[in-house]
Design a protein around this motif. Structure first.
Motif, PDB file in Angstrom:
ATOM      1  N   SER A 394      96.479  -1.247  25.392  1.00 34.04           N
ATOM      2  CA  SER A 394      95.792  -0.065  25.921  1.00 34.04           C
ATOM      3  C   SER A 394      94.325  -0.393  26.068  1.00 34.04           C
ATOM      4  O   SER A 394      93.664  -0.795  25.123  1.00 34.04           O
ATOM      5  CB  SER A 394      95.978   1.108  24.959  1.00 34.04           C
ATOM      6  OG  SER A 394      95.246   2.210  25.392  1.00 34.04           O
ATOM      7  N   ALA A 397      90.216   4.638  27.674  1.00 33.29           N
ATOM      8  CA  ALA A 397      90.332   5.906  26.947  1.00 33.29           C
ATOM      9  C   ALA A 397      91.230   6.879  27.686  1.00 33.29           C
ATOM     10  O   ALA A 397      91.739   7.828  27.114  1.00 33.29           O
ATOM     11  CB  ALA A 397      88.950   6.518  26.744  1.00 33.29           C
ATOM     12  N   GLY A 425      84.094   3.587  23.943  1.00 34.45           N
ATOM     13  CA  GLY A 425      85.027   4.706  23.805  1.00 34.45           C
ATOM     14  C   GLY A 425      84.589   5.961  24.513  1.00 34.45           C
ATOM     15  O   GLY A 425      83.532   6.014  25.174  1.00 34.45           O
ATOM     16  N   VAL A 447      88.763   1.573  24.880  1.00 33.58           N
ATOM     17  CA  VAL A 447      89.309   2.136  23.637  1.00 33.58           C
ATOM     18  C   VAL A 447      89.053   1.159  22.494  1.00 33.58           C
ATOM     19  O   VAL A 447      89.972   0.650  21.865  1.00 33.58           O
ATOM     20  CB  VAL A 447      90.818   2.445  23.750  1.00 33.58           C
ATOM     21  CG1 VAL A 447      91.057   3.723  24.492  1.00 33.58           C
ATOM     22  CG2 VAL A 447      91.592   1.304  24.397  1.00 33.58           C
ATOM     23  N   SER A 451      88.574  -3.880  24.064  1.00 31.56           N
ATOM     24  CA  SER A 451      89.071  -3.450  25.373  1.00 31.56           C
ATOM     25  C   SER A 451      88.063  -3.675  26.494  1.00 31.56           C
ATOM     26  O   SER A 451      88.422  -3.720  27.669  1.00 31.56           O
ATOM     27  CB  SER A 451      89.455  -1.966  25.325  1.00 31.56           C
ATOM     28  OG  SER A 451      88.300  -1.155  25.151  1.00 31.56           O
TER      29      SER A 451
END
Length: 572
Positions: A394, A397, A425, A447, A451
């Protein structure tokens, strides 16, 4: 009085109880793949109000209402929780006291509700279309049905917009339906005429002398085109200056078997387009673009709703795939319009468009996901934060939204003239968006520290100017170093940054350190948030608050200077 909650059971594909709580969330996007039950949820809510039964031909909320996935015959029930005051109940019952048929029952019920305010549920049996009030002292089923209808008559209206089923008739016959009512588009047109002249009834139009007809129609046309022009600024579809809508009256005659003529009366809408030489050309509304068709349908139902209530506030707008035929910028404007509507009303809409889920407009936690169980086909509705993220890594966000919509992670719009600031984030996204001033920079949230690396690769591949910003803590420093080793020294020196320390003694700097401590307390007070509200909740609440600009003016110079310093270091 207002609606606060709907509960759906055994309706179409919904076994339930499926709860749609509108008490605290007035703007609720519902997302999910095709055939997951999004439209069914809207149809159920629309079907609660008996006055909407006349729209079954287009909405189809009374068709195939039984759960076809169940072998047993369960009763389809739509329940609404109503918040109503003691005075409102008394007023309705006193009206019923004057009805000889129900006078005794109404008088008895008045005795049950002295000095009490109520929140109770009203059930609608979708098979019999009868109502029942779920309150222990209200036990007479026949009177409950009558009493409930009287309550619903006073409640705010429930409107349904369907991009794919809504149709505007080329000509609308002026006559009552089989129940003696004005229904469908004729009811909308009647409301248009009444707004233009409160003493006028559309049924009077055929009997008026021709000059009087023209006078009334002139007033109606002016009102309609003024309304459309006022709304048009939110939806840039094409050249509005060349278009106008003309409402006209038409009589048609036909001979019947006995040789006598039968006259039928119609109202029709024409789109009038002027060419460069000033000549007028006439078209049916359906002959225009689908975007214009949607816009006209939306404004007519929004501004000239036939269901009259004491207050326009608290209405429920149900929109199925709104703006599907609009281009991207118009969908962005529509998203803002829906947010504005939700200020005094309740807006629920189903969508597959990420433009209508703009995180700068829609609070992330307002989004609901509809999902159909592959084993028993039961439909459920749950908050977006409970959605499982299907991709192993992932990166955004907004990943749960992308997964629910089944879109690629980069159905994000990057303007080549904008610089992109990649942050760790969602809280960083909200804070830097609020305090970036007039800088032409797009804030893209990941995230977590690791990321960010994924988005860097996309920025390089697309040739987009960017900066990557990590928290100045051990995790952020490690992620920055790892990204530098992967992308090389040039990117590392020119594009990669850590949040600056306020002084050399500090061992780490995170987003919260950019805010003066008193500022967080001030924001909590301005937004009436509890003292123990988390920093994350404070930032997200401020971002989506109508008071945001007012509150930001009270933020200290120190906090603003801290963010200004970060942007200067980033050369933004």
């Amino acid at each position: 009085m207002r609606y606060t909650k709907f509960t759906i059971q055994n309706y179409k594909g919904i076994v339930g109880p499926l709860i749609v709580d509108t008490h605290k969330i007035s703007l609720m996007p519902i997302i999910g793949v095709n055939e997951c039950g999004k439209t069914t949820i809207l149809q159920a809510i629309f079907g609660f109000d008996y006055s909407n039964d006349v729209f079954n031909k287009t909405v189809q909320h009374l068709e195939d209402i039984h759960n076809l996935y169940e072998t047993s015959d369960q009763t389809p029930i739509i329940s609404a929780e109503i918040e109503i005051t003691n005075d409102e109940i008394k007023d309705i019952l006193e009206e019923l006291v004057n009805d000889n048929q129900w006078s005794d029952k109404a008088q008895a019920y008045l005795g049950y509700c002295k000095d009490i305010s109520f929140t109770f549920a009203i059930d609608r049996n979708m098979r019999t279309r009868k109502y029942n009030i779920k309150y222990r002292k209200f036990t007479d089923k026949n009177f409950n049905h009558v009493f409930a209808k009287s309550i619903i008559e006073k409640l705010p209206f429930i409107l349904f917009f369907d991009d794919f089923r809504d149709n505007i008739e080329e000509k609308i016959e002026i006559k009552k339906d089989s129940d003696g009512n004005l229904s469908g588009w004729l009811a909308i047109v009647d409301r248009l005429f009444r707004v233009a002249d409160e003493n006028f009834d559309i049924l009077q139009l055929p009997s008026l002398e021709e000059r009087k007809q023209k006078t009334i129609l002139a007033a109606v046309n002016k009102l309609l085109n003024d309304t459309l022009t006022q709304e048009w600024q939110n939806f840039r579809l094409d050249d509005k200056e060349a278009l106008e809508i003309q409402v006209d009256y038409k009589q048609e005659s036909e001979m019947v078997a006995n040789g006598q003529p039968v006259h039928r009366h119609f109202v029709r809408f024409d789109v009038v387009e002027k060419d460069k030489d000033g000549y007028k050309h006439f078209f049916f509304v359906r002959n225009r673009s689908k975007g214009f068709f949607w816009f006209f349908n939306f404004v007519m139902k929004l501004e000239f709703n036939p269901k009259l209530v004491d207050s326009a506030e608290g209405a429920i707008y149900l929109l199925d795939e709104p703006g599907s035929y609009l281009h991207a910028s118009a969908q962005t404007k529509l998203c803002e319009k829906l947010k504005s509507l939700s200020g005094t009303n309740i807006v629920l809409y189903c969508t597959h468009s990420h433009y209508l889920l703009d995180p700068n407009v829609i609070p992330f936690n307002n989004i609901k996901v509809a999902e159909k169980n592959p084993r028993n086909f039961a439909i459920r509705l749950f908050p977006i934060h409970q959605a499982s993220v299907s991709r192993k890594n992932s990166r955004s966000a907004f990943q749960p939204i992308m997964d629910a919509l089944k879109i690629n992670p980069f159905a994000l719009d990057i303007n080549p003239n904008e610089c992109v600031l990649i942050v760790e984030g969602i809280d960083d996204h909200y804070a830097f968006e609020m305090l970036k001033g007039d800088r032409n920079v797009k804030i893209l949230p990941g995230v977590g520290a690791d990321s960010i690396r994924y988005f860097i690769s996309l920025m390089i591949a697309w040739g987009v100017d960017y900066r990557a910003l990590w928290d100045n803590d051990p995790v952020g420093a490690k992620a920055k170093k790892s990204a530098g080793e992967f992308f090389g020294e040039v990117e590392y020196k020119d594009k990669f940054y850590l949040l600056p320390h306020e002084n050399t003694k500090k061992k780490k700097t995170i987003l919260q350190d950019l805010f003066d401590g008193d500022d967080i307390s001030i924001i909590k007070k301005e937004l009436s948030l509890p003292k123990n509200t988390s920093f994350s909740r404070v930032i997200q609440s401020l971002f989506h608050s109508d008071k945001r600009q007012h509150v930001l003016k009270k933020v200290s110079k120190k906090t603003k200077d801290n963010f200004k310093r970060v942007f200067m270091i980033l050369s933004l």
